[in-house]
Design a protein around this motif. Structure first.
Motif: not given
Length: 341
Positions: A187-188, A220-224, A331-334
């Motif tokens: 992710g980001r 995804h880092i946000g999910n973690l 969303e993560g790829l976008a």
């Protein structure tokens, strides 16, 4: 997006008793994002770093920096006043096993847990990895009842499994310790997997192993970060939870999508899995015979991470933590594509 914010706010409410967080591994990819996540929720973060550059970085993100080694005897004093701990520091090298990796992952975890107990920490989240199950064979639809193997793939798997055992052994009613196992964090702000993939493609060294069609779980880092927040509030001491983006996807599909966000196309070059497995075995042999003086191009540890299926279920996290991914792969790829403009 509104639903994502609502889910995060609900998670914050569940751990409102934790307002001062101590974080190890603070300047790494996961650590930086945890700082952003919790400071955005008005949680004070004290960040353990090893040098001045890392201290400046974490301060710029809103954390209070403490410069010390993970094995520093004054670690408990540095944790004073904090009520929760996230242990994210680790040596993640997938090369031959080293004494340094053992010191960081095993001795470091032991030192951090001991310091937390002395400092009166009320809740600990220990960040582990699905690699504790890695042997080089496929891991298919694993869950938390899957036993740790007697012969792990390499030093990373071995020392992280030992760290898990050490962390869980310190869990008490007064200081519950919760273990989270993510896989393929992306992710980001990725300074780990994505840059390595880009470099491999640009150098012409990238090739699919056996076509890359096997499945992989991803996180995804946000999910973690959301899972960590939920575990602080609802995680049961002494328990392990797998965390991912949901259903696994073909490894080739995920890696191709990641690389394409950087304006690159992954080549179709493929190498047979059997050949790669032999190269990995030779790499391990050379590393062992030279006592680490020879750094092989591939090890069984690296092979186990990227050449076979690694998939698991997140039902336990869903049931007990109320976990659900707040950011989809799309969303993560976008988000990654947008960052290029």
């Amino acid at each position: 997006m509104t639903d994502n914010i609502a889910a995060a706010d609900a998670a914050t409410d569940k751990h409102a008793q934790f307002q001062r967080l101590f974080l190890t591994g603070a300047s790494g990819y996961v650590g930086r994002n945890l700082i952003r996540h919790f400071t955005a929720r008005n949680i004070a973060v004290t960040a353990l770093v090893r040098n001045d550059a890392a201290a400046r970085l974490v301060r710029s993100l809103g954390a209070t920096a403490v410069t010390a080694d993970i094995l520093d005897g004054n670690l408990a004093a540095n944790m004073a006043g904090c009520d929760s701990l996230i242990h994210a520091a680790a040596d993640t090298d997938h090369g031959p096993a080293t004494a340094k990796q053992r010191r960081v992952n095993e001795d470091g975890t032991r030192a951090v847990m001991d310091a937390a107990r002395k400092a009166g920490i009320k809740k600990v989240i220990h960040l582990s990895t699905e690699s504790v199950l890695a042997t080089g064979k496929p891991i298919i639809n694993a869950d938390e009842t899957t036993p740790l193997p007697r012969k792990p793939a390499g030093g990373y798997s071995r020392t992280k499994a030992a760290a898990e055992r050490l962390a869980l052994a310190t869990s008490t009613q007064d200081m519950p310790v919760v273990v989270l196992r993510p896989r393929f964090i992306w992710g980001r702000d990725d300074t780990t997997a994505l840059p390595a993939l880009v470099q491999a493609v640009q150098s012409g060294k990238f090739a699919w192993i056996g076509g890359g069609t096997y499945l992989t779980s991803t996180t995804h880092i946000g999910n973690l970060c959301t899972a960590v927040e939920l575990a602080l509030g609802k995680g049961r001491g002494g328990e392990v939870y797998f965390i991912s983006d949901g259903e696994p996807v073909p490894f080739r599909q995920m890696v191709s999508a990641l690389v394409e966000t950087q304006g690159l196309t992954v080549p179709d070059k493929t190498v047979p899995r059997g050949v790669v497995r032999i190269v990995a075995a030779i790499g391990d042999l050379l590393g062992a015979m030279s006592r680490g003086k020879i750094i092989p191009p591939l090890t069984l540890q690296a092979y186990a991470t990227s050449a076979v299926e690694v998939s698991f279920t997140i039902g336990k996290a869903q049931r007990e933590l109320g976990y659900a991914p707040v950011i989809s792969r799309e969303e993560g790829l976008a988000e990654l594509r947008a960052a290029q403009h």
